[in-house]
Design a protein around this motif. Structure first.
Motif, PDB file in Angstrom:
ATOM      1  N   ALA A  87     -47.600 -17.714  -3.288  1.00 57.85           N
ATOM      2  CA  ALA A  87     -46.220 -17.569  -4.492  1.00 57.85           C
ATOM      3  C   ALA A  87     -46.293 -18.624  -5.861  1.00 57.85           C
ATOM      4  O   ALA A  87     -46.841 -19.641  -5.165  1.00 57.85           O
ATOM      5  CB  ALA A  87     -45.224 -17.560  -4.271  1.00 57.85           C
ATOM      6  N   ALA A  88     -46.437 -18.271  -6.848  1.00 60.07           N
ATOM      7  CA  ALA A  88     -46.655 -19.279  -8.465  1.00 60.07           C
ATOM      8  C   ALA A  88     -44.962 -18.885  -8.680  1.00 60.07           C
ATOM      9  O   ALA A  88     -45.262 -17.665  -9.359  1.00 60.07           O
ATOM     10  CB  ALA A  88     -47.175 -18.699  -8.896  1.00 60.07           C
ATOM     11  N   ILE A  89     -44.570 -19.899  -9.035  1.00 61.96           N
ATOM     12  CA  ILE A  89     -43.500 -19.878  -9.231  1.00 61.96           C
ATOM     13  C   ILE A  89     -42.711 -20.530 -10.522  1.00 61.96           C
ATOM     14  O   ILE A  89     -43.762 -21.840 -10.672  1.00 61.96           O
ATOM     15  CB  ILE A  89     -41.557 -20.415  -8.316  1.00 61.96           C
ATOM     16  N   THR A  90     -43.586 -19.936 -11.977  1.00 60.91           N
ATOM     17  CA  THR A  90     -42.561 -20.358 -12.609  1.00 60.91           C
ATOM     18  C   THR A  90     -41.161 -21.412 -12.896  1.00 60.91           C
ATOM     19  O   THR A  90     -40.660 -20.640 -12.588  1.00 60.91           O
ATOM     20  CB  THR A  90     -42.714 -19.429 -13.929  1.00 60.91           C
ATOM     21  N   MET A  91     -41.363 -22.301 -13.333  1.00 58.93           N
ATOM     22  CA  MET A  91     -40.657 -23.694 -13.206  1.00 58.93           C
ATOM     23  C   MET A  91     -40.360 -23.446 -15.242  1.00 58.93           C
ATOM     24  O   MET A  91     -41.158 -23.615 -15.813  1.00 58.93           O
ATOM     25  CB  MET A  91     -40.474 -24.245 -12.557  1.00 58.93           C
ATOM     26  N   ASN A  92     -39.138 -23.550 -15.673  1.00 58.55           N
ATOM     27  CA  ASN A  92     -38.730 -23.406 -17.364  1.00 58.55           C
ATOM     28  C   ASN A  92     -38.304 -24.761 -17.205  1.00 58.55           C
ATOM     29  O   ASN A  92     -37.038 -24.957 -16.412  1.00 58.55           O
ATOM     30  CB  ASN A  92     -37.834 -22.416 -18.387  1.00 58.55           C
ATOM     31  N   ALA A 143     -27.763 -31.349   3.832  1.00 60.45           N
ATOM     32  CA  ALA A 143     -26.763 -31.151   2.613  1.00 60.45           C
ATOM     33  C   ALA A 143     -28.007 -30.568   2.078  1.00 60.45           C
ATOM     34  O   ALA A 143     -26.657 -29.581   0.839  1.00 60.45           O
ATOM     35  CB  ALA A 143     -27.200 -32.641   1.648  1.00 60.45           C
ATOM     36  N   VAL A 144     -28.971 -30.077   1.543  1.00 59.14           N
ATOM     37  CA  VAL A 144     -29.429 -28.137   0.775  1.00 59.14           C
ATOM     38  C   VAL A 144     -28.736 -27.558   1.439  1.00 59.14           C
ATOM     39  O   VAL A 144     -28.669 -26.397  -0.027  1.00 59.14           O
ATOM     40  CB  VAL A 144     -30.664 -29.337   1.321  1.00 59.14           C
ATOM     41  N   VAL A 145     -28.684 -27.050   2.421  1.00 57.51           N
ATOM     42  CA  VAL A 145     -27.958 -25.802   2.972  1.00 57.51           C
ATOM     43  C   VAL A 145     -26.492 -25.997   2.597  1.00 57.51           C
ATOM     44  O   VAL A 145     -26.204 -24.544   1.701  1.00 57.51           O
ATOM     45  CB  VAL A 145     -27.835 -25.331   4.042  1.00 57.51           C
ATOM     46  N   GLN A 146     -25.343 -26.646   1.992  1.00 55.19           N
ATOM     47  CA  GLN A 146     -24.481 -26.751   2.139  1.00 55.19           C
ATOM     48  C   GLN A 146     -24.054 -26.302   0.302  1.00 55.19           C
ATOM     49  O   GLN A 146     -23.901 -26.292  -0.005  1.00 55.19           O
ATOM     50  CB  GLN A 146     -23.730 -28.054   1.505  1.00 55.19           C
ATOM     51  N   MET A 147     -25.107 -26.849  -0.622  1.00 54.87           N
ATOM     52  CA  MET A 147     -25.108 -27.093  -1.649  1.00 54.87           C
ATOM     53  C   MET A 147     -25.644 -25.824  -2.410  1.00 54.87           C
ATOM     54  O   MET A 147     -25.779 -25.161  -2.861  1.00 54.87           O
ATOM     55  CB  MET A 147     -26.063 -28.513  -2.357  1.00 54.87           C
ATOM     56  N   ALA A 148     -26.760 -25.342  -1.488  1.00 55.60           N
ATOM     57  CA  ALA A 148     -27.240 -23.834  -1.664  1.00 55.60           C
ATOM     58  C   ALA A 148     -27.201 -23.043  -0.673  1.00 55.60           C
ATOM     59  O   ALA A 148     -28.112 -23.020   0.237  1.00 55.60           O
ATOM     60  CB  ALA A 148     -28.166 -24.017  -2.558  1.00 55.60           C
ATOM     61  N   PRO A 149     -26.305 -22.382  -0.237  1.00 54.87           N
ATOM     62  CA  PRO A 149     -25.591 -21.741   1.251  1.00 54.87           C
ATOM     63  C   PRO A 149     -26.950 -20.457   1.250  1.00 54.87           C
ATOM     64  O   PRO A 149     -27.418 -20.661   2.405  1.00 54.87           O
ATOM     65  CB  PRO A 149     -24.674 -21.068   0.858  1.00 54.87           C
ATOM     66  N   TYR A 150     -27.111 -20.296   0.773  1.00 56.62           N
ATOM     67  CA  TYR A 150     -28.217 -19.135   0.433  1.00 56.62           C
ATOM     68  C   TYR A 150     -29.647 -19.110   1.261  1.00 56.62           C
ATOM     69  O   TYR A 150     -30.170 -18.752   1.994  1.00 56.62           O
ATOM     70  CB  TYR A 150     -28.654 -18.245  -0.374  1.00 56.62           C
ATOM     71  N   PHE A 151     -29.648 -20.664   1.351  1.00 49.53           N
ATOM     72  CA  PHE A 151     -31.076 -21.186   1.750  1.00 49.53           C
ATOM     73  C   PHE A 151     -31.053 -21.616   3.332  1.00 49.53           C
ATOM     74  O   PHE A 151     -31.730 -21.332   4.206  1.00 49.53           O
ATOM     75  CB  PHE A 151     -32.014 -22.414   1.393  1.00 49.53           C
ATOM     76  N   GLY A 152     -29.918 -21.329   3.827  1.00 55.31           N
ATOM     77  CA  GLY A 152     -28.805 -21.334   4.579  1.00 55.31           C
ATOM     78  C   GLY A 152     -29.516 -19.763   6.401  1.00 55.31           C
ATOM     79  O   GLY A 152     -29.624 -20.287   6.971  1.00 55.31           O
ATOM     80  N   THR A 153     -29.690 -19.031   5.052  1.00 52.11           N
ATOM     81  CA  THR A 153     -30.241 -17.824   5.534  1.00 52.11           C
ATOM     82  C   THR A 153     -31.080 -17.491   6.915  1.00 52.11           C
ATOM     83  O   THR A 153     -31.699 -16.910   7.877  1.00 52.11           O
ATOM     84  CB  THR A 153     -30.757 -16.708   5.250  1.00 52.11           C
ATOM     85  N   ILE A 154     -32.223 -18.785   6.114  1.00 53.90           N
ATOM     86  CA  ILE A 154     -33.487 -19.004   6.704  1.00 53.90           C
ATOM     87  C   ILE A 154     -33.467 -19.903   7.423  1.00 53.90           C
ATOM     88  O   ILE A 154     -34.613 -20.164   8.596  1.00 53.90           O
ATOM     89  CB  ILE A 154     -35.249 -19.118   6.195  1.00 53.90           C
ATOM     90  N   ASP A 155     -32.643 -20.822   7.795  1.00 56.98           N
ATOM     91  CA  ASP A 155     -32.518 -22.302   8.369  1.00 56.98           C
ATOM     92  C   ASP A 155     -33.469 -22.570   8.515  1.00 56.98           C
ATOM     93  O   ASP A 155     -34.208 -22.811   9.909  1.00 56.98           O
ATOM     94  CB  ASP A 155     -32.362 -21.518  10.331  1.00 56.98           C
ATOM     95  N   ASN A 164     -37.381 -16.990  -0.040  1.00 50.72           N
ATOM     96  CA  ASN A 164     -36.197 -18.108  -0.269  1.00 50.72           C
ATOM     97  C   ASN A 164     -37.558 -19.161   0.433  1.00 50.72           C
ATOM     98  O   ASN A 164     -36.994 -20.315  -0.086  1.00 50.72           O
ATOM     99  CB  ASN A 164     -35.303 -16.847   1.083  1.00 50.72           C
ATOM    100  N   ALA A 165     -38.310 -19.258   1.736  1.00 57.01           N
ATOM    101  CA  ALA A 165     -38.640 -20.026   1.951  1.00 57.01           C
ATOM    102  C   ALA A 165     -39.294 -20.965   0.654  1.00 57.01           C
ATOM    103  O   ALA A 165     -39.268 -21.992   0.285  1.00 57.01           O
ATOM    104  CB  ALA A 165     -39.614 -19.772   3.278  1.00 57.01           C
ATOM    105  N   ALA A 166     -40.821 -19.565  -0.120  1.00 62.82           N
ATOM    106  CA  ALA A 166     -40.851 -20.404  -1.221  1.00 62.82           C
ATOM    107  C   ALA A 166     -40.236 -20.921  -2.200  1.00 62.82           C
ATOM    108  O   ALA A 166     -40.455 -22.015  -2.954  1.00 62.82           O
ATOM    109  CB  ALA A 166     -41.872 -19.420  -1.824  1.00 62.82           C
ATOM    110  N   GLU A 167     -38.949 -20.252  -2.615  1.00 58.84           N
ATOM    111  CA  GLU A 167     -37.891 -21.014  -3.706  1.00 58.84           C
ATOM    112  C   GLU A 167     -37.717 -22.593  -3.234  1.00 58.84           C
ATOM    113  O   GLU A 167     -37.430 -23.077  -4.120  1.00 58.84           O
ATOM    114  CB  GLU A 167     -37.150 -19.874  -4.818  1.00 58.84           C
ATOM    115  N   LEU A 168     -37.495 -22.707  -2.473  1.00 57.22           N
ATOM    116  CA  LEU A 168     -36.693 -23.558  -1.334  1.00 57.22           C
ATOM    117  C   LEU A 168     -37.611 -24.591  -1.801  1.00 57.22           C
ATOM    118  O   LEU A 168     -37.519 -25.669  -2.688  1.00 57.22           O
ATOM    119  CB  LEU A 168     -36.606 -23.640  -0.677  1.00 57.22           C
ATOM    120  N   VAL A 169     -39.413 -24.896  -1.927  1.00 58.70           N
ATOM    121  CA  VAL A 169     -40.044 -25.721  -1.140  1.00 58.70           C
ATOM    122  C   VAL A 169     -40.575 -26.417  -2.807  1.00 58.70           C
ATOM    123  O   VAL A 169     -40.529 -27.103  -3.104  1.00 58.70           O
ATOM    124  CB  VAL A 169     -41.109 -25.906  -0.493  1.00 58.70           C
TER     125      VAL A 169
END
Length: 146
Positions: free
Chosen positions: A137-142, A19-31, A66-71
């Motif tokens: 990674a340190a990902i800053t979320m607004n 479902a996530v890969v369908q909502m955001a297809p780019y994440f599918g590039t890392i399977d 990509n994996a970091a942004e996904l989780v």
């Protein structure tokens, strides 16, 4: 409770990943394959395969990002109180070792005050199959109220 978390509980790891890969297809590039998800924690496995390799035969830096942004993103979504929205605005990464095996990406938000708005920094660690940390990674979320 987050609609995304409700979806996870309904579909389980495999169905939720699809479902996530369908909502955001780019994440599918890392399977990716979700292993765990709850407020304050997300874990995804990424199998080592040629499509995510760089010219050195190791996992490409952007595949790690990509994996970091996904989780980080999915964990943020299921951790925020209702009525909040988020968007990543910055990512600082460190490549610690060559990634040459299957990987495990972990976002642990146990130390984050999810009741706050503004900038929240989500930590991510990626480990190889031997348990060696290969990336952080340190990902800053607004985070804002609707």
């Amino acid at each position: 409770m987050s609609e995304l978390y409700d979806l996870y509980k309904k579909l389980g790891n495999e169905g939720f990943t699809r479902a996530v890969v369908q909502m955001a297809p780019y994440f599918g590039t890392i399977d990716p394959h979700f292993v765990a998800l709850k407020p304050g924690y997300a874990e995804v496995k990424v199998e080592d395969h040629e499509a995510i390799h760089n010219h050195l035969g190791t996992v490409h830096a952007i595949a790690l990002c990509n994996a970091a942004e996904l989780v980080a993103g999915v964990m943020t979504d299921v951790s925020l109180p209702e009525g909040r929205r988020w968007i990543p605005i910055a990512m600082t990464v460190r490549y610690l070792a060559k990634a040459q095996t299957d990987l495990r990406a972990v976002a642990d938000g146990a130390g984050i005050d999810w009741s706050r708005t503004g900038e929240l920094v989500v930590p991510v660690e990626i480990f190889d199959a031997n348990g060696q940390k290969v990336f952080t990674a340190a990902i800053t979320m607004n985070v804002k109220a609707h």
